[in-house]
Each structure stands twice: as structure tokens, then as C-alpha cells.
Scaffold this motif. Structure first.
Motif, PDB file in Angstrom:
ATOM      1  N   ILE B 209      -7.436  26.532 -65.297  1.00 41.75           N
ATOM      2  CA  ILE B 209      -6.899  25.641 -66.328  1.00 41.75           C
ATOM      3  C   ILE B 209      -7.085  26.306 -67.686  1.00 41.75           C
ATOM      4  CG2 ILE B 209      -7.300  23.463 -67.572  1.00 41.75           C
ATOM      5  CD1 ILE B 209      -8.086  22.249 -64.815  1.00 41.75           C
ATOM      6  N   ILE B 210      -6.018  26.360 -68.453  1.00 44.34           N
ATOM      7  CA  ILE B 210      -6.147  26.772 -69.857  1.00 44.34           C
ATOM      8  C   ILE B 210      -5.866  25.528 -70.680  1.00 44.34           C
ATOM      9  CG2 ILE B 210      -5.374  28.332 -71.682  1.00 44.34           C
ATOM     10  CD1 ILE B 210      -4.259  30.182 -69.531  1.00 44.34           C
ATOM     11  N   VAL B 225     -12.263  16.742 -67.443  1.00 45.06           N
ATOM     12  CA  VAL B 225     -13.494  17.013 -66.690  1.00 45.06           C
ATOM     13  C   VAL B 225     -13.358  16.481 -65.261  1.00 45.06           C
ATOM     14  CG1 VAL B 225     -15.953  16.431 -66.493  1.00 45.06           C
ATOM     15  CG2 VAL B 225     -14.995  17.069 -68.726  1.00 45.06           C
ATOM     16  N   GLU B 226     -12.821  15.279 -65.147  1.00 49.95           N
ATOM     17  CA  GLU B 226     -12.639  14.698 -63.814  1.00 49.95           C
ATOM     18  C   GLU B 226     -11.732  15.561 -62.950  1.00 49.95           C
ATOM     19  OE1 GLU B 226     -11.485  10.511 -63.543  1.00 49.95           O
ATOM     20  OE2 GLU B 226     -12.887  10.126 -65.200  1.00 49.95           O
ATOM     21  N   LEU B 227     -10.655  16.011 -63.562  1.00 54.11           N
ATOM     22  CA  LEU B 227      -9.694  16.826 -62.819  1.00 54.11           C
ATOM     23  C   LEU B 227     -10.339  18.116 -62.333  1.00 54.11           C
ATOM     24  CD1 LEU B 227      -5.999  17.446 -63.806  1.00 54.11           C
ATOM     25  CD2 LEU B 227      -7.391  19.310 -62.983  1.00 54.11           C
ATOM     26  N   SER B 228     -10.998  18.810 -63.262  1.00 56.80           N
ATOM     27  CA  SER B 228     -11.527  20.118 -62.891  1.00 56.80           C
ATOM     28  C   SER B 228     -12.671  19.986 -61.891  1.00 56.80           C
ATOM     29  CB  SER B 228     -11.957  20.891 -64.138  1.00 56.80           C
ATOM     30  OG  SER B 228     -13.271  20.591 -64.473  1.00 56.80           O
ATOM     31  N   GLU B 229     -13.464  18.932 -62.036  1.00 56.51           N
ATOM     32  CA  GLU B 229     -14.582  18.742 -61.103  1.00 56.51           C
ATOM     33  C   GLU B 229     -14.082  18.398 -59.708  1.00 56.51           C
ATOM     34  OE1 GLU B 229     -17.155  15.803 -62.820  1.00 56.51           O
ATOM     35  OE2 GLU B 229     -18.196  17.259 -64.105  1.00 56.51           O
ATOM     36  N   LYS B 230     -13.064  17.538 -59.652  1.00 56.67           N
ATOM     37  CA  LYS B 230     -12.586  17.118 -58.334  1.00 56.67           C
ATOM     38  C   LYS B 230     -12.078  18.315 -57.537  1.00 56.67           C
ATOM     39  CE  LYS B 230      -9.486  14.087 -55.797  1.00 56.67           C
ATOM     40  NZ  LYS B 230      -8.377  13.128 -55.842  1.00 56.67           N
ATOM     41  N   SER B 232     -12.559  21.550 -58.311  1.00 54.48           N
ATOM     42  CA  SER B 232     -13.341  22.767 -58.596  1.00 54.48           C
ATOM     43  C   SER B 232     -12.500  23.852 -59.268  1.00 54.48           C
ATOM     44  CB  SER B 232     -13.956  23.335 -57.319  1.00 54.48           C
ATOM     45  OG  SER B 232     -14.775  22.398 -56.728  1.00 54.48           O
ATOM     46  N   ILE B 233     -11.847  23.484 -60.321  1.00 52.60           N
ATOM     47  CA  ILE B 233     -11.009  24.448 -61.028  1.00 52.60           C
ATOM     48  C   ILE B 233     -11.724  24.892 -62.299  1.00 52.60           C
ATOM     49  CG2 ILE B 233      -8.760  24.872 -62.101  1.00 52.60           C
ATOM     50  CD1 ILE B 233      -7.668  22.570 -60.397  1.00 52.60           C
ATOM     51  N   PRO B 234     -11.887  26.203 -62.473  1.00 56.19           N
ATOM     52  CA  PRO B 234     -12.520  26.675 -63.707  1.00 56.19           C
ATOM     53  C   PRO B 234     -11.624  26.396 -64.913  1.00 56.19           C
ATOM     54  CG  PRO B 234     -11.662  28.530 -62.428  1.00 56.19           C
ATOM     55  CD  PRO B 234     -11.515  27.306 -61.573  1.00 56.19           C
ATOM     56  N   ASP B 272      -3.953  32.729 -59.462  1.00 59.78           N
ATOM     57  CA  ASP B 272      -2.644  32.620 -58.802  1.00 59.78           C
ATOM     58  C   ASP B 272      -1.861  31.417 -59.317  1.00 59.78           C
ATOM     59  OD1 ASP B 272      -4.259  30.777 -57.570  1.00 59.78           O
ATOM     60  OD2 ASP B 272      -3.783  31.376 -55.508  1.00 59.78           O
ATOM     61  N   VAL B 273      -2.564  30.424 -59.846  1.00 59.37           N
ATOM     62  CA  VAL B 273      -1.872  29.314 -60.507  1.00 59.37           C
ATOM     63  C   VAL B 273      -2.534  29.096 -61.869  1.00 59.37           C
ATOM     64  CG1 VAL B 273      -1.360  26.843 -60.455  1.00 59.37           C
ATOM     65  CG2 VAL B 273      -1.160  28.196 -58.355  1.00 59.37           C
ATOM     66  N   VAL B 274      -1.732  29.190 -62.923  1.00 61.92           N
ATOM     67  CA  VAL B 274      -2.235  28.984 -64.276  1.00 61.92           C
ATOM     68  C   VAL B 274      -1.737  27.626 -64.751  1.00 61.92           C
ATOM     69  CG1 VAL B 274      -2.053  29.738 -66.686  1.00 61.92           C
ATOM     70  CG2 VAL B 274      -2.334  31.437 -64.862  1.00 61.92           C
ATOM     71  N   ILE B 275      -2.695  26.749 -65.080  1.00 61.67           N
ATOM     72  CA  ILE B 275      -2.330  25.388 -65.477  1.00 61.67           C
ATOM     73  C   ILE B 275      -2.585  25.239 -66.981  1.00 61.67           C
ATOM     74  CG2 ILE B 275      -2.672  22.926 -64.979  1.00 61.67           C
ATOM     75  CD1 ILE B 275      -4.367  24.335 -62.442  1.00 61.67           C
TER      76      ILE B 275
END
Lengths: 200, 563
Positions: B209-210, B225-230, B232-234, B272-275
Motif C-alpha cells: 500500500i502506498i 490500519v484495519e485494512l492493512s492488518e486484516k 497483512s499488507i505492508p 506485484d500489486v501496488v495499491i
């Protein structure tokens, strides 16, 4: 994105419905300049709704992905609706006035040319003829080419205007005029000759 | 209905919009307005010393508080002096309403005294602008201006009012509703696109995630925070996105870009996926566009459709408000173990640490910023200028919440720091505000020191004084064969200067004095300036040279390691 790969058509026809307010033309023109989009022609006039103007903009396709043009136009608060007619079945028309040199010897020949192009003679003098022609750009270019041997003394051409064929429209939704009129009243935006509410 | 003058109508409208502070400077054509100001005691007018300062203060006020900042200037030169500040706000999408007076209607367009076509000038640097030609039209203009400034992608709106419109009387009527048919920001994301984004992310091995400024303005930190934690996206941020995701969070990997962390740049390039969320894939963040991670699938979530595909081809666009889109996306994301990917980034970070503060003999700015971080426990608000000190303030302080780093990212306006810090302090009076200044940029707006005194603001002013236009010097050193031209800045004695304004001042020349000076400043209840004399040759690393790709990030060269 098909429009950003640079292989799109050479010209795009974009129709924008805009608020009829001072400064709108500058906003649109300024946007095109700043983003480096080249305007081939631009025509502005009233629409079927009071307070709204219609701009037909022919954009050089090589200068910009038309999708960016549309999106940037939408960012202007005074732009109500944008349509890209490039790939639509659309009628496009320009009008041109040509003052062509002629004399008693070749006048008839020139009138024949005008007839072929269904151009009207709107003025005549001993050594010139003024023709009015309506059509798409190609047709007008064709007439100009045919008149060149006689000598074109003066040429004046409008920008293109465009409209889709069939029942489909590119204007604001038909249910909107009342709402628009109401908004107009509530905003006191009657366009008056002196001291209008302006937003440029 | 009540009959009021244009001035009264304007101030009544500002009050109804909740404006409590205006940063301004009087002059000929706005005198009717100033004459009326005392009738509205709830509106505090802050007298600046240059109109550019007014615009930056309004901007800093907005960035720190989240509320619309308001600045005011007279016609002509007063109005043109606002321009840099308005452009700064425009490039960083901050909500601001700038009000200017103009010459009387009969003189408009006649090149009268102090006339400038200011609406013509601000048109390309505002979200919208108004020339209000009748007093009765002021309420709608103000109502629309505030609505436009703070909704959708925020931005500055300018209202220009001729002198005689301030004096004209009209019936005051507050418009209960506005209906801008040409302005309807999309807030709800397209559910089909959100589904596609979720699918792409669920299938991704190395998603990243950028997150940008939009997370902060969209008030969506918790949702992020919820999204990345669920899943596990840095998360890495853009420079302006700093603080939108807590930097001490386990999934936070700093910020990317020209002076971003090495591992952040590499992770963006390896994903491989840039959000991209609430950001605009700016050149300073992404490096050379053509060589930015060509294999990645780009998901772009932003409220401004014009940003989609502008710089990079976007596979999955989601136009909408982050606060609405992110929960919908999170719901569709699968919990996944991505420890392998996170481990990869961790290893890069271990092998290529960007934030280590090395042992040096000389005083370096990084150390000052880090000491400040440790001493304030990350609780302060840092307001920076532009250049080396700005990057160090971004790198070596860790921001766990939004609005703690206030900085001109897009326009890169030197001199932003002091006035913006004043605005930030007034916007959030209880906060501890540090203006982190460059010695060159400080000299561009230092007259605003007077405002700190006038308003008794406890702003702490830290000048990273290296005697140079540091970032320009760095570029001349690295890219122009050390041909140093016009970068050494002569300067006044900043301490004496501060004292001349009645501001307390400290000079710090050695490492041992850093902590005591910071402590003294923190314990002092008033404006205080610290002139830190730092190493002149220090460069900012890592660095992506202009026109290079993120994968070409350069770390600190060995020869610079010891100083």
C-alpha cells in the motif's frame, strides 16, 4: 487505457455543457493551455436551457489522451457535462465565408463549383463573389481547394459544432431543466447586462 | 430579512461557516471590511507582516486542525503576495479560502491604483474562484467557496470583492442549500471495481500500500490500519502521507520517493500489486515513471478521477472517498499470511538501513531531529520548510498520527515553515509546535516572528543552520561537479534577530548542547528560537537522482560515513 497509448484518432470532438457565466471560456482555454492540450477549434453558443452554454472543442489527439481532457474539464466547477463524440455517430458542421476573386469570364464557372458544394452566394461584386458553405471540415476544405485557383481574397471559418445522430442526446438530462431553473433562481444568477454575479 | 453592508454580510457569512481566525493585512480597498471587523468579536484577525505569510498561516492552520484556513489581503500587491501561498495549498490539496478586495466596480479593468486581475491570476492555482459583483451575492459565494474548499479533493478557493461591494447594502439571506450542478464529487466507490481490487489483492503474493495525503484529509487512518492488518499488507506512505499510517506500527515501512527509505523504494519496486490510496503517483514519489515496477498491477483509490492514469497506467481504478471505500474493500479481503514478503522487506531494511544515525564528531541535523523525537515521544507537530532539513524531519521523526508533520510537498515552497507553524499553533493551540527551518528559507519569511510575539505563541523555532542552500548545494556537489554557485548564504545573527523581536534565543554549536536546548525550549512558555549550527557538508540519503527509477536508489557513499 486505450486512449493513453497514443494511437487514438488524430482529432477528438469533445462537447462540454457549461455554466453561461463570465470567465468560463477563460477557464476552459486556460486548462487546455496549462495541460498542453492543443485546441484545433472551439465553438460556444447557447443551449436549449437558459443559463447553460455548449462548447464544442476539437482537440489534437496527439497532444493529449482524451480521457485526461475530459477529466480535467470535469474538475472545473462550471463544467456541468462532458461528452466525447469522437467515436459516436455524430454530425459535425462548420460554416465558412469565402470571398473569391472572379470576373465576367469565370463567374459562371465559379458558380458551378459553388453549386456542387451547395454553397450559397451571399454577396456579389463586379470582381468578387462571397460564398457561404456549411458542412464538415472535409467539405469546406474541398471548396477552399477548388476556389484557390480563382484567388481567395478573404476566408472566415467557424469552429465545428457537433451533435449525435438519432434520439440519443449529449446534453444535460431532460428531467433537469426545472431543477436547473430552480437553482438559478435561488442563486440569483440571472445574467444581466450590468453587474452580473460572476465567477471568474 | 436584514439590510446589511457587503462587509457585514461577508463577516456574518464567515462566522456562520465557523471561522474564528483570519490571517490578513489591511489596505485601501479592504478598509470598509476592516472598519466592520470590530462588530464581529468572535472573529479574530491576525495581522501578518507580509501577505504570503497570511496564506501560509491559513494553510498551516488548515493542515494542523483539519478546518478551512482563511486569509485576507487588499487588492493589487496584497493579492499577488498571496499567490505563492495559494499555489502551495493547491498543489497539496488543502482547504483554504482566500479573500481579496479589488478596486471599485467602476474602476475594474481600467488599470486603476492597486488593481490586478487577481481572479485571472489565481484561476489556474485555485479549485475555483469568484469575483463577486453584488453584495447580495456574497452569501452564496462564501457558502459555495467553503463547500468546494473542504469537500471532494480539498483545495483553495479565492473570493475577490470590489471595494464598493463591501459598502453596498443588501438584504442578507443565508442560503440554506447549495446546488452546484457542475460539482458532485464521487464518494461511493464502484462496487465492481472494489471487487476487482479485492480479487487482485487476495491473489497477490507481494502487495504493498502506498498511502498519501488523501488518507489524512479523508480522515481514514483507522480504516487504513484495519485494512492493512486484516490482509497483512505492508504500508509505505508518500511524503505528504506521513502520519496517515502510524509509523511505529509493525506494518509501517516508512515513506518512499526521492529521499524515501531504501527498503520502501525497493518494496514498491518489488511488489506485484501496488495499491495507491489517496495519492497521485507524483514524480518525486515514484521516480522515472517508465521504469516504475513495470510488472506490478496498479490499484488506484482516489477521490479525484483525473488522477487515475495521469502518470501511470492503472489496472484497477476506484474513484471514491477513502473513508467509504476502504471498509468495503477490507470486507472483501482475505486474511493472509504474508510473512515471506514482509520478511523480504525486513531483510532489505536490515542490509540497507536508511535511518541509522551514525557516530559523528560534528553536529548533524539528523541527530537533532532524532533527539527531538525521543524527547517529545513523537507528540510534537513539526512544520518544515523545504530542502534538506525537510527530508530529515520526515525521516528521523516518527509520526504516529495524522497532521503532525506539516510541510509543503507539492510546490516545495521555501519559507513555508515559520508562517505555517504559526497557523498550526493557532489551529491547535494545545499542541507543541516546532518550526523546523532551513537558514535560507527562514530568511524568506522571518518577518512573521513579529506575529509570534503579537499572539504570544509558544512556537519553537529550530533553524538547521548550515550556511547553505543545503539541498541546492547537494545537487551542485553531486550533479554539477561541485561547482558551487550562489548557494552559500550570508545571514544575520539569528539569535540577535530573535531578541530584537523580543523572542528568546539559544545558539547550539556542539552535540552536547542539543538536548539541554530542546529541553529548555520545551519548558519555556513562549516563542523561542534555537540556532543550530550544523555540519555544512551533510547530504540527504538515500537518494533517487532526478529522472532515475526507484530501483536506482543510492545510499550514503562510504566517504561520507565518517565526519
Amino acid at each position: 487505457m486505450s486512449s493513453s497509448n497514443g494511437t487514438g484518432p488524430a482529432q477528438h470532438t469533445v462537447v462540454a455543457i457549461v455554466e453561461d457565466k463570465p470567465g468560463v471560456l477563460q477557464r476552459v482555454a486556460g486548462l487546455f493551455r496549462r495541460r498542453g492540450f492543443n485546441i484545433e477549434s472551439l465553438a460556444v453558443g447557447p443551449t436549449e436551457f437558459e443559463g447553460l452554454s455548449r462548447m464544442t472543442i476539437i482537440v489534437d489527439g496527439a497532444s493529449a489522451p482524451v480521457e485526461q481532457v475530459e477529466k480535467q474539464l470535469y474538475k472545473l466547477i462550471d463544467v456541468v457535462k462532458v461528452n466525447d463524440l469522437t467515436h459516436e455517430d455524430a454530425i459535425t458542421r462548420e460554416l465558412a465565408l469565402l470571398k473569391v476573386r472572379c470576373n465576367n469570364v469565370n463567374r459562371h464557372e465559379l458558380l458551378d463549383v459553388a453549386n456542387v458544394f451547395r454553397a450559397d452566394v451571399v454577396d456579389m461584386a463586379t470582381n468578387s463573389l462571397t460564398l457561404q458553405v456549411v458542412g464538415d471540415g472535409d467539405k469546406i476544405n474541398g471548396l477552399i481547394q477548388m476556389c484557390e485557383p480563382y484567388g481567395i481574397r478573404e476566408l472566415s471559418r467557424t469552429g465545428s459544432i457537433a451533435m449525435t445522430r438519432g434520439a440519443k442526446t449529449t446534453t444535460v438530462h431532460e428531467s433537469e431543466p426545472e431543477a436547473i431553473a430552480r437553482v438559478h433562481q435561488s442563486q440569483g444568477r440571472r445574467v444581466e447586462a450590468d453587474l452580473p454575479f460572476s465567477s471568474d | 430579512m436584514v439590510r446589511m453592508t457587503g462587509s457585514q454580510i461577508l463577516l456574518e457569512c464567515l462566522q456562520r461557516e465557523g471561522v474564528s481566525t483570519i490571517f490578513g493585512y489591511p489596505g485601501g480597498v479592504v478598509l470598509p471590511l476592516y472598519d466592520t471587523l470590530p462588530q464581529f468579536p468572535a472573529i479574530q484577525h491576525v495581522l501578518v507582516r507580509h501577505e504570503q505569510g497570511a496564506a501560509h498561516m491559513a494553510d498551516g492552520y488548515a493542515r494542523a486542525s483539519g478546518e478551512v484556513g482563511v486569509c485576507l489581503a487588499t487588492s493589487g500587491p496584497g493579492a499577488t503576495n498571496l499567490v505563492t501561498g495559494i499555489a502551495t495549498s493547491f498543489l497539496d490539496s488543502t482547504p483554504m479560502v482566500a479573500i481579496t478586495g479589488n478596486v471599485a466596480r467602476t474602476l475594474l479593468g481600467k488599470d486603476g491604483f492597486q488593481e490586478a486581475d487577481i481572479t485571472g491570476i489565481t484561476q489556474p492555482i485555485t479549485k475555483h474562484n469568484y469575483l463577486v459583483m453584488r453584495a447580495e451575492n456574497i452569501p452564496m459565494a462564501v457558502r459555495e467557496a467553503f463547500h468546494i474548499a473542504k469537500t471532494g479533493r480539498p483545495g483553495p478557493v479565492h473570493i475577490d470583492i470590489p471595494k464598493d461591494v463591501f459598502q453596498e447594502e443588501a438584504e442578507f439571506e443565508w442560503p440554506e442549500e447549495i446546488n452546484l450542478r457542475g460539482y458532485r464529487p464521487t464518494t461511493k466507490g464502484h462496487s465492481g471495481m472494489i471487487r476487482r481490487a479485492a480479487e487482485a489483492i487476495n491473489e497477490a503474493e507481494r502487495p504493498i500500500i502506498i498511502s498519501g495525503h488523501g488518507i489524512i484529509w479523508g480522515d481514514a487512518s483507522d480504516e487504513l490500519v484495519e485494512l492493512s492488518e486484516k490482509a497483512s499488507i505492508p504500508v509505505i506512505t508518500t511524503f505528504l502521507g506521513i502520519g496517515g499510517f502510524p509509523e511505529t506500527h509493525g506494518l509501517s515501512y516508512g515513506f518512499l520517493g526521492m529521499h524515501g527509505m531504501y527498503h520502501a523504494n525497493m518494496a514498491a519496486d518489488e511488489a506485484d500489486v501496488v495499491i495507491g490510496i489517496g495519492m497521485r503517483f507524483d514524480d518525486r514519489a515514484m521516480g522515472r515513471f517508465n521504469d516504475f515496477n513495470p510488472d506490478a498491477t496498479i490499484v488506484h483509490i482516489d477521490i479525484d478521477p483525473a488522477e487515475i492514469g495521469k502518470n501511470l497506467p492503472t489496472a484497477i481504478p476506484v474513484v471514491g472517498h477513502v473513508k467509504r471505500v476502504l471498509p468495503e474493500l477490507t470486507e472483501r479481503l482475505e486474511r493472509r499470511d504474508r510473512s515471506e514478503w514482509l520478511g523480504w522487506i525486513d531483510r532489505v531494511e536490515e542490509e540497507h538501513p536508511s535511518l541509522e544515525i551514525r557516530e559523528t564528531r560534528r553536529l548533524i541535523p539528523q541527530e537533532i531531529v532524532r533527539t527531538l523525537y525521543e524527547e517529545t515521544n513523537g507528540g510534537a507537530t513539526l512544520v518544515t520548510g523545504v530542502g534538506q532539513h525537510q527530508m530529515w524531519a520526515g525521516q528521523h521523526y516518527f509520526y504516529d498520527s495524522p497532521r503532525k508533520l506539516v510541510s509543503s510537498g507539492g510546490l516545495g515552497t521555501m519559507g513555508f515553515e515559520l508562517p505555517a507553524a504559526i497557523g498550526a499553533q493557532m489551529g491547535v493551540p494545545e499542541s507543541e509546535v516546532w518550526a523546523i527551518c532551513g537558514d535560507a528559507g527562514f530568511q524568506m519569511t522571518m518577518q512573521e516572528l513579529a506575529v509570534c510575539v503579537d499572539e504570544r505563541l509558544p512556537v519553537k523555532i529550530a533553524i538547521m543552520n548550515n550556511g547553505y542552500l543545503g539541498m541546492v548545494r547537494q545537487w551542485q556537489e553531486l550533479f554539477y561537479d561541485e561547482n558551487f554557485v550562489s548557494v552559500a548564504v550570508t545571514q544575520p545573527d539569528f539569535c540577535k534577530l530573535a531578541e530584537a523581536y523580543g523572542i528568546r534565543a539559544l545558539r547550539v554549536e556542539s552535540k552536547g548542547d542539543v538536548l539541554p536546548a530542546i529541553q529548555e525550549a520545551r519548558n519555556y512558555d513562549g516563542p523561542i528560537l534555537i540556532d543550530f549550527h550544523v555540519d555544512q557538508d551533510e547530504n540527504v540519503w538515500p537518494m533517487v537522482p532526478a529522472g532515475a527509477a526507484l530501483s536506482e536508489t543510492i545510499e550514503m557513499p562510504e566517504k561520507e560515513l565518517v565526519r
